[in-house]
Enzyme design. Structure first.
Site, PDB file in Angstrom:
ATOM      1  N   HIS A 159      -2.608   8.716  10.653  1.00  0.00           N
ATOM      2  CA  HIS A 159      -3.451   7.536  11.588  1.00  0.00           C
ATOM      3  C   HIS A 159      -4.390   8.027  12.685  1.00  0.00           C
ATOM      4  CE1 HIS A 159      -3.418   3.699   9.413  1.00  0.00           C
ATOM      5  NE2 HIS A 159      -2.014   3.792   9.280  1.00  0.00           N
TER       6      HIS A 159
ATOM      7  N   CYS B 298       0.858  -0.125   4.283  1.00  0.00           N
ATOM      8  CA  CYS B 298       0.333  -0.202   5.454  1.00  0.00           C
ATOM      9  C   CYS B 298      -0.412  -1.637   6.088  1.00  0.00           C
ATOM     10  CB  CYS B 298      -0.982   1.023   5.449  1.00  0.00           C
ATOM     11  SG  CYS B 298      -1.726   1.399   7.037  1.00  0.00           S
TER      12      CYS B 298
ATOM     13  N   HIS C  12       3.301   9.115   8.438  1.00  0.00           N
ATOM     14  CA  HIS C  12       2.274   7.994   7.975  1.00  0.00           C
ATOM     15  C   HIS C  12       1.446   7.607   9.310  1.00  0.00           C
ATOM     16  CE1 HIS C  12       1.062   4.312   5.937  1.00  0.00           C
ATOM     17  NE2 HIS C  12       0.739   4.005   6.998  1.00  0.00           N
ATOM     18  N   GLU C  13       2.205   7.501  10.520  1.00  0.00           N
ATOM     19  CA  GLU C  13       1.603   7.011  11.861  1.00  0.00           C
ATOM     20  C   GLU C  13       0.684   8.391  12.165  1.00  0.00           C
ATOM     21  OE1 GLU C  13       1.301   4.090  12.480  1.00  0.00           O
ATOM     22  OE2 GLU C  13       2.941   3.469  10.841  1.00  0.00           O
TER      23      GLU C  13
END
Length: 196
Positions: free
Chosen positions: A151, A105, A147-148
C-alpha cells in the site's frame, strides 16, 4: 475517531508514499484513529493511504489469526501477540518459495483472491516512538506486512493477479469505486454519484 476507508479507484491508493519525521503533526492522534478505524472494519492491517494520507505508515494486528487451525501451535502463539506500527518501512529482503494465500483488502471489499508471496522477509522500520528496528518475519505475519507495505508503494493485491483473474473481477472493482457494494464500515468512494 473512526475514519472513512478509501475505496478502490482513488488515486491516493496508487501513490508511492512519502517518509515522515518524528515531528509529523499529531502522529499519536493519527495512529489512535487508524487503530480504531482498522478494528471497526475488522481488519488485520491498515496503511495510511487507505485513509487518504500518502505517508509511509501502516499498522498490523495479526491477533485474529491466533486461533487459526492451519497454523502450528508456535505460529498461533506468535500471531496472537503480534501488534505493531511500522513507520518509514523498507523491506530489505524477501526469500523462500512463493505460497498462495487468500487475501482481501478493506479498500476492496467483497473481493478475495489467492495471492502468491514469498514466506520470509527482513524489514527495517521505525516504531511509534521513532526507534529503529531491523527484524525478520515469516508466514502469515510476513504476508500481512507485505500486503500493507505494498500500500505505501502504491500497489494493491489485485495487481498481483493473473490477467484472466483481473478481467474476471474488473466489473466488481468498477462497482466498488462507484460505491455499489455492501459494507458495514465507513468508506469514501472516488466515483460515487453525488446525492442531490
Amino acid at each position: 475517531m473512526i475514519l472513512p476507508i478509501v475505496a478502490y479507484g482513488d488515486p491516493v491508493l496508487r501513490k508511492e508514499c512519502e517518509e515522515i519525521s518524528k515531528d509529523y503533526p499529531k502522529l499519536d492522534i493519527l495512529l489512535e484513529n487508524m487503530y480504531e478505524t482498522m478494528y471497526a472494519a475488522n481488519g488485520v492491517g491498515l496503511a495510511a493511504p487507505q485513509i487518504g494520507v500518502p505517508i509511509r505508515l501502516f499498522l498490523v494486528d495479526a491477533t485474529p489469526f491466533g486461533d487459526d487451525e492451519d497454523l502450528t501451535e508456535e505460529e498461533q502463539k506468535q500471531v496472537s501477540e503480534f501488534k505493531k506500527t511500522f513507520i518509514n518501512a523498507t523491506i530489505l529482503e524477501e526469500s523462500g518459495d512463493e505460497w498462495a494465500f487468500n487475501e482481501g483488502c478493506l479498500s476492496i471489499p467483497d473481493v478475495r483472491e489467492d495471492v502468491f508471496r514469498q514466506p520470509d522477509i527482513k524489514i527495517e522500520y521505525f516504531d511509534e516512538d521513532f526507534k529503529k528496528h531491523t527484524e525478520a518475519y515469516s508466514g502469515i505475519i510476513a504476508r500481512i506486512i507485505q500486503h500493507e507495505y505494498d500500500h505505501i508503494e502504491g500497489v494493491l493485491f489485485t495487481d498481483k493477479l493473473s490477467p484472466l483473474k483481473k478481467r474476471l473481477i474488473k466489473g466488481k472493482l468498477t462497482n466498488i469505486s462507484k460505491g455499489k457494494t455492501n459494507i458495514d464500515y465507513r468508506m469514501r468512494f472516488p466515483n460515487a454519484k453525488k446525492k442531490r
